[in-house]
Design an enzyme around this catalytic site. Structure first.
Site, mmCIF file in Angstrom:
data_model
loop_
_atom_site.group_PDB
_atom_site.id
_atom_site.type_symbol
_atom_site.label_atom_id
_atom_site.label_comp_id
_atom_site.label_asym_id
_atom_site.label_seq_id
_atom_site.Cartn_x
_atom_site.Cartn_y
_atom_site.Cartn_z
ATOM 1 N N GLU A 16 0.857 -1.198 0.000
ATOM 2 C CA GLU A 16 0.000 0.000 0.000
ATOM 3 C C GLU A 16 0.888 1.242 0.000
ATOM 4 O O GLU A 16 1.897 1.279 0.701
ATOM 5 C CB GLU A 16 -0.896 0.027 1.253
ATOM 6 C CG GLU A 16 -1.750 1.304 1.314
ATOM 7 C CD GLU A 16 -2.554 1.420 2.599
ATOM 8 O OE1 GLU A 16 -3.554 0.711 2.723
ATOM 9 O OE2 GLU A 16 -2.163 2.231 3.471
ATOM 10 N N THR A 47 -4.018 4.746 -1.354
ATOM 11 C CA THR A 47 -5.070 5.229 -0.457
ATOM 12 C C THR A 47 -5.760 6.452 -1.052
ATOM 13 O O THR A 47 -5.280 7.071 -2.002
ATOM 14 C CB THR A 47 -4.518 5.576 0.938
ATOM 15 O OG1 THR A 47 -3.586 6.641 0.793
ATOM 16 C CG2 THR A 47 -3.859 4.386 1.598
ATOM 17 N N HIS A 76 -8.042 2.943 -3.844
ATOM 18 C CA HIS A 76 -9.023 3.060 -2.763
ATOM 19 C C HIS A 76 -10.008 4.167 -3.134
ATOM 20 O O HIS A 76 -9.655 5.122 -3.830
ATOM 21 C CB HIS A 76 -8.343 3.461 -1.448
ATOM 22 C CG HIS A 76 -7.388 2.428 -0.909
ATOM 23 N ND1 HIS A 76 -7.039 2.373 0.424
ATOM 24 C CD2 HIS A 76 -6.717 1.410 -1.506
ATOM 25 C CE1 HIS A 76 -6.188 1.375 0.623
ATOM 26 N NE2 HIS A 76 -5.981 0.781 -0.540
ATOM 27 N N ARG A 106 -16.020 3.239 3.247
ATOM 28 C CA ARG A 106 -16.847 4.356 3.710
ATOM 29 C C ARG A 106 -15.992 5.593 3.951
ATOM 30 O O ARG A 106 -16.358 6.707 3.580
ATOM 31 C CB ARG A 106 -17.555 3.977 5.019
ATOM 32 C CG ARG A 106 -18.529 5.037 5.479
ATOM 33 C CD ARG A 106 -18.930 4.861 6.922
ATOM 34 N NE ARG A 106 -17.835 5.149 7.827
ATOM 35 C CZ ARG A 106 -17.930 5.088 9.153
ATOM 36 N NH1 ARG A 106 -19.065 4.722 9.726
ATOM 37 N NH2 ARG A 106 -16.888 5.372 9.914
ATOM 38 N N TYR A 144 -11.961 -5.727 9.958
ATOM 39 C CA TYR A 144 -11.329 -5.328 11.217
ATOM 40 C C TYR A 144 -11.261 -6.508 12.191
ATOM 41 O O TYR A 144 -12.232 -6.790 12.900
ATOM 42 C CB TYR A 144 -12.123 -4.154 11.828
ATOM 43 C CG TYR A 144 -12.235 -3.015 10.851
ATOM 44 C CD1 TYR A 144 -11.288 -2.000 10.849
ATOM 45 C CD2 TYR A 144 -13.233 -2.996 9.863
ATOM 46 C CE1 TYR A 144 -11.336 -0.978 9.901
ATOM 47 C CE2 TYR A 144 -13.288 -1.991 8.913
ATOM 48 C CZ TYR A 144 -12.338 -0.987 8.934
ATOM 49 O OH TYR A 144 -12.383 0.011 7.992
ATOM 50 N N HIS A 148 -14.433 -3.023 14.187
ATOM 51 C CA HIS A 148 -14.357 -1.602 13.826
ATOM 52 C C HIS A 148 -14.644 -0.775 15.087
ATOM 53 O O HIS A 148 -15.551 -1.106 15.854
ATOM 54 C CB HIS A 148 -15.385 -1.288 12.724
ATOM 55 C CG HIS A 148 -15.275 0.121 12.227
ATOM 56 N ND1 HIS A 148 -16.037 1.142 12.726
ATOM 57 C CD2 HIS A 148 -14.448 0.679 11.296
ATOM 58 C CE1 HIS A 148 -15.704 2.275 12.105
ATOM 59 N NE2 HIS A 148 -14.748 2.015 11.232
ATOM 60 N N GLN A 175 -7.488 -4.491 8.627
ATOM 61 C CA GLN A 175 -6.772 -3.465 9.385
ATOM 62 C C GLN A 175 -5.488 -4.105 9.898
ATOM 63 O O GLN A 175 -5.429 -5.327 10.072
ATOM 64 C CB GLN A 175 -7.678 -3.028 10.560
ATOM 65 C CG GLN A 175 -7.110 -2.001 11.500
ATOM 66 C CD GLN A 175 -6.820 -0.690 10.797
ATOM 67 O OE1 GLN A 175 -5.819 -0.597 10.108
ATOM 68 N NE2 GLN A 175 -7.699 0.284 10.968
#
Ligand code: FAD
Length: 288
Positions: A16, A47, A76, A106, A144, A148, A175
């Protein structure tokens, strides 16, 4: 190439990066990307910084990865501060650049915007539905292992995740986590819940001992004692922390591979030397 197909090819190690902030120069990011691409990752994700004018930079860097570095790109895209027209404009740009993969998110709800205005997206699942309907992209989503931070119970979080996957996701990326047992237990729960897509293990090589406590507090990531001792002991000396961070991440990845995990996503923080050292540590395992 679509990431769903990349993941079928065998063990995958992907990276990333983050794009330049608004009005910041592109050259240092491009230079980092070129060096990262030379490590032959399975793909590189970029990102998305919602608002503030930086969002266009994601498409530009993703295009650079795909078209100039001959490496599969994953862009992303967040939706919580965007109108449906803005999302459409962004995806049209990605499509025109030949990008085939989107991580549909989101995004964090900005302070002062407790609830998105009417007509805006509320959850990533709505963005997934919009994007899946176009049929243009292979879609991934975030998950997650330690729940989350806004959700009270992991079972509830996983139930929402199932909805999101069923809306059209081909893979998930976790994550960051520093205790592999948390990942193993989580994937077991996902499989029990009927979520069968690949779950890419998000690995953050920590090279700054001071920052990590704050990042973990915000994201709800637990710092195991073993890791905390490393950060406490070496955190004040960058060269030592870097050495220890590379070793810890390498060990995490080797443990994941030896337990049958087939896809790892490294949060490189645009540091090709760190990612390069991890890849070099893994070279025999990756048969390179
Ligand atoms: P969602 O899947 O919408 O979930 C958010 C919360 O809403 C969760 O608590 C969930 O349980 C709950 N929820 C979900 N669906 C429903 C529903 N139908 N009803 C009620 N509650 C629901 N942020 C950026 O700004 N840019 C990035 O590039 C970026 N990349 C990331 C990459 C990864 C791999 C990860 C793990 C996170 C990334 N983030 C990024 C951060 C992410 O945007 C935040 O964690 C955000 O708070 C949640 O995004 P999401 O897509 O997981 O949201």
């Amino acid at each position: 190439m679509k990431i769903a197909d990349v993941l079928k090819q065998g063990i995958s190690v992907s990276f990333e990066v983050f794009p330049p902030k608004k009005d910041a120069p592109f050259a240092p990011v491009k230079e980092a990307v070129v060096r990262l691409a030379s490590e032959r990752p399975s793909f590189i994700s970029v990102t998305y910084g919602a608002g503030g004018g930086a969002s266009a930079n994601t498409a530009n860097i993703a295009s650079f990865i795909q078209n100039d570095c001959a490496t599969t790109a994953l862009a992303h895209l967040t939706c919580v501060t965007a109108t449906r027209e803005e999302v459409q404009a962004q995806t049209a740009k990605l499509k025109a650049a030949g990008i085939e993969n989107i991580l549909a998110l989101r995004g964090d709800i900005p302070a002062g915007l407790p609830f998105p205005p009417p007509g805006h997206y509320h959850h990533a699942v709505e963005l997934v539905r919009t994007l899946a309907a176009t049929g243009d992209f292979c879609l991934g989503g975030a998950c997650y292992p330690e729940c989350h931070p806004e959700c009270m119970h992991i079972e509830q979080d996983i139930a929402f995740l199932k909805e999101k996957v069923d809306a059209g996701l081909s893979f998930l990326t976790t994550q960051m986590f520093f205790d592999n047992n948390i990942y193993y237990r989580y994937v077991y729960k996902l499989r029990e819940a009927g979520i069968t897509v690949p779950v890419l293990a998000g690995i953050m090589p920590v090279t700054n001992g001071k920052q990590i406590a704050r990042i973990c507090a915000l994201s709800g990531t637990r710092l195991p004692e073993r890791f905390r001792a490393i950060a406490d002991h070496f955190g004040d000396t960058p060269a030592k922390m870097r050495e220890a961070g590379v070793a810890y991440a390498t060990e995490q990845i080797i443990d994941l591979f030896s337990n049958g995990v087939r896809a790892v996503h490294i949060y490189t923080m645009n540091q090709p030397d760190v990612a390069g050292r991890i890849m070099s540590n893994l070279s025999a395992i990756l048969e390179r």
